[in-house]
Motif scaffolding. Structure first.
Motif, mmCIF file in Angstrom:
data_model
loop_
_atom_site.group_PDB
_atom_site.id
_atom_site.type_symbol
_atom_site.label_atom_id
_atom_site.label_comp_id
_atom_site.label_asym_id
_atom_site.label_seq_id
_atom_site.Cartn_x
_atom_site.Cartn_y
_atom_site.Cartn_z
ATOM 1 N N ARG A 1 42.655 29.990 33.466
ATOM 2 C CA ARG A 1 43.096 28.823 32.693
ATOM 3 C C ARG A 1 44.617 28.743 32.682
ATOM 4 N N ALA A 2 45.265 29.899 32.607
ATOM 5 C CA ALA A 2 46.724 29.987 32.657
ATOM 6 C C ALA A 2 47.094 31.389 33.105
ATOM 7 N N ARG A 3 48.297 31.562 33.580
ATOM 8 C CA ARG A 3 48.761 32.875 34.043
ATOM 9 C C ARG A 3 48.744 33.872 32.888
ATOM 10 N N PRO A 4 48.230 35.092 33.122
ATOM 11 C CA PRO A 4 48.248 36.100 32.065
ATOM 12 C C PRO A 4 49.666 36.518 31.688
ATOM 13 N N THR A 5 49.809 37.013 30.472
ATOM 14 C CA THR A 5 51.093 37.548 30.029
ATOM 15 C C THR A 5 51.473 38.769 30.858
ATOM 16 N N ALA A 6 50.491 39.633 31.125
ATOM 17 C CA ALA A 6 50.709 40.824 31.954
ATOM 18 C C ALA A 6 49.732 40.797 33.109
ATOM 19 N N LEU A 7 50.191 41.166 34.301
ATOM 20 C CA LEU A 7 49.337 41.225 35.469
ATOM 21 C C LEU A 7 48.815 42.641 35.683
ATOM 22 N N TYR A 8 47.734 42.746 36.433
ATOM 23 C CA TYR A 8 47.185 44.054 36.765
ATOM 24 C C TYR A 8 48.259 44.890 37.449
ATOM 25 N N GLY A 9 48.482 46.073 36.908
ATOM 26 C CA GLY A 9 49.429 46.991 37.525
ATOM 27 C C GLY A 9 50.842 46.922 36.992
ATOM 28 N N SER A 10 51.193 45.856 36.284
ATOM 29 C CA SER A 10 52.590 45.687 35.866
ATOM 30 C C SER A 10 52.855 46.384 34.538
ATOM 31 N N GLY A 11 52.834 47.711 34.584
ATOM 32 C CA GLY A 11 53.179 48.495 33.405
ATOM 33 C C GLY A 11 52.113 48.539 32.338
ATOM 34 N N ILE A 12 50.846 48.233 32.678
ATOM 35 C CA ILE A 12 49.796 48.247 31.661
ATOM 36 C C ILE A 12 48.816 49.398 31.881
ATOM 37 N N GLY A 13 49.204 50.358 32.705
ATOM 38 C CA GLY A 13 48.367 51.535 32.915
ATOM 39 C C GLY A 13 47.190 51.315 33.833
ATOM 40 N N SER A 14 47.262 50.343 34.722
ATOM 41 C CA SER A 14 46.170 50.087 35.663
ATOM 42 C C SER A 14 45.993 51.289 36.589
ATOM 43 N N ASN A 15 44.744 51.702 36.784
ATOM 44 C CA ASN A 15 44.478 52.942 37.513
ATOM 45 C C ASN A 15 44.392 52.772 39.021
ATOM 46 N N TYR A 16 44.111 51.554 39.502
ATOM 47 C CA TYR A 16 43.726 51.426 40.894
ATOM 48 C C TYR A 16 44.565 50.437 41.680
ATOM 49 N N GLN A 17 45.774 50.139 41.202
ATOM 50 C CA GLN A 17 46.690 49.304 41.978
ATOM 51 C C GLN A 17 47.187 50.100 43.190
ATOM 52 N N ALA A 18 47.374 49.409 44.306
ATOM 53 C CA ALA A 18 47.858 50.011 45.557
ATOM 54 C C ALA A 18 46.939 51.118 46.065
ATOM 55 N N GLN A 19 45.644 51.042 45.733
ATOM 56 C CA GLN A 19 44.707 52.089 46.113
ATOM 57 C C GLN A 19 44.247 51.937 47.556
ATOM 58 N N GLY A 20 43.847 53.067 48.114
ATOM 59 C CA GLY A 20 43.055 53.077 49.323
ATOM 60 C C GLY A 20 41.682 53.601 48.954
ATOM 61 N N LEU A 21 41.141 54.504 49.764
ATOM 62 C CA LEU A 21 39.894 55.168 49.399
ATOM 63 C C LEU A 21 40.185 56.095 48.226
ATOM 64 N N LYS A 22 39.591 55.816 47.073
ATOM 65 C CA LYS A 22 39.963 56.554 45.875
ATOM 66 C C LYS A 22 38.765 56.717 44.952
ATOM 67 N N LEU A 23 38.559 57.940 44.491
ATOM 68 C CA LEU A 23 37.526 58.203 43.489
ATOM 69 C C LEU A 23 38.013 57.773 42.119
ATOM 70 N N SER A 24 37.140 57.897 41.124
ATOM 71 C CA SER A 24 37.513 57.450 39.778
ATOM 72 C C SER A 24 38.595 58.352 39.183
ATOM 73 N N LYS A 25 39.160 57.907 38.097
ATOM 74 C CA LYS A 25 40.298 58.570 37.448
ATOM 75 C C LYS A 25 39.939 59.936 36.876
ATOM 76 N N HIS A 26 38.661 60.286 36.857
ATOM 77 C CA HIS A 26 38.234 61.557 36.247
ATOM 78 C C HIS A 26 38.518 62.769 37.115
#
Length: 365
Positions: free
Chosen positions: A336-361
């Motif tokens: 509906r409108a651009r989010p205030t924060a995007l995925y990866g932009s300092g919000i603790g996103s775990n999987y930005q810039a990922q390749g083959l990657k298992l879960s954060k555990h």
């Protein structure tokens, strides 16, 4: 509930979700977590009780989930201090969040990325629902989560977040023509000639001599869903070497973590969802956790080169997949409108810039 009004149509962003909370359209059994609102979704938290049930169910148009639980529950499990949920069992957990949606807002749910990568099958159930993970416009009532660990037993507690919900005003999934136009300007997947049909296709990367995927080990230890960087990957996963073959046989009912051949990009004004099961490309399920947030793979927030990690399970028969074979489709939808924060932009996103990657555990080695 105070009056709500959102101009336009599309997926509601983080500011819109905060407005829903402020207006009383989203209720909480306990104060919400500071990071619970994501760029285009809200994380949902387990309540304090899990009900072991005989079988999965939908309540149908004339009954509540509680009425069905009174008939189907085998026993109750206290999650206040945490408890183990066993593989092969079905649990229903009332969530801490409830809804009082206005008559112009609908919602849809999906497992969180880490949930899917652990092969935890989850789906939302609402009162009088006739389908999973879909909340109709104007719904007022509690939410429940069906939880069924498929490969690993898990330790979960009240407040654990296994699923997320998106809110939508209108429905604005892009047409094939709109997908083509957006790809021409934004490069949705790193392909010169993408296949577009009810979404944009992604293929599988099985090239090279190195590790091309992981197969889950059965009879592994318990995984605490809230503990990060704690587990030795080799205790739970068998790495799959490519050996230059460019193909992989998916064994029936085994669980695999694979990766897309293409980098994926979700522009800031759009969200995307992976189609979980597509009989047109093979008899397997791909991507339990299908939400891709605005900004995933966006170079300005550190996402250049982000791949789609695929959670894959074959059905009934062995199935051969080859390098470059289409394995799933991403359907894009307007925000509906651009989010205030995007995925990866300092919000603790775990999987930005990922390749083959298992879960954060699992520990990064």
């Amino acid at each position: 509930m105070s009056a709500l009004s959102f101009p336009g149509t599309g997926i509601l962003n983080d500011a819109d979700i905060a407005a829903l909370v402020e207006a009383g359209a989203i209720g909480f059994d306990r104060p919400r977590d500071a990071d619970q609102i994501q760029p285009a979704s809200l994380d949902l938290r387990l309540g304090s009780t899990a009900y072991r049930v005989r079988a999965s169910f939908l309540p149908g148009p004339n009954r509540t989930v509680k009425e069905r639980l009174d008939h189907l529950q085998l026993h109750q499990i206290d999650l206040s201090e945490g408890a183990v949920l066993e593989t092969g069992c079905v649990y229903i957990v009332p969530l801490m969040e409830s809804l009082k949606l206005p008559d112009f807002i609908a919602a849809a749910a999906n497992p969180k990325s880490s949930t899917g990568r652990l092969d935890i099958f989850t789906r939302i159930i609402a009162d009088r629902a006739q389908q999973f993970d879909k909340i109709p416009k104007g719904y007022q009532g509690p939410l429940y989560l069906e939880v069924s660990p498929r490969t690993f037993p898990i330790f979960a507690r009240a407040g654990s977040r296994l699923t997320q919900i998106r809110f939508r005003q209108g429905r604005v999934v892009l047409s094939d023509e709109e997908h083509r136009a957006l790809h021409a300007t934004e490069t949705l997947v790193a392909s010169q000639t993408p296949f577009i049909a009810d979404g944009i296709a992604v293929s599988i990367d099985l090239a090279g001599e190195g590790i091309v995927g992981y197969r889950a080990k059965r009879h592994a230890a318990v995984i605490d869903v809230d503990q990060r960087d704690a587990l030795d990957m080799l205790d739970f996963w068998e790495p799959i070497p490519g050996r230059g073959r460019g193909e992989l046989i998916l064994d029936p009912d085994e669980f695999y973590i694979l990766v897309s051949n293409e980098a994926v990009h979700v522009p800031p004004l759009y969200a995307a969802e992976m189609v979980p099961f597509d009989p047109l490309v093979g008899e397997f399920r791909v991507h339990y956790a299908g939400f891709f947030d605005p900004g995933f793979g966006h170079s300005k927030v550190g996402g250049s080169g982000s791949r789609a990690v695929l959670e894959v399970r074959s059905h009934e028969v062995p199935f051969i997949v080859e390098h470059g074979q289409i394995i799933g489709r991403l359907a894009y939808e307007k925000m509906r409108a651009r989010p205030t924060a995007l995925y990866g932009s300092g919000i603790g996103s775990n999987y930005q810039a990922q390749g083959l990657k298992l879960s954060k555990h699992f520990k990064v080695v």
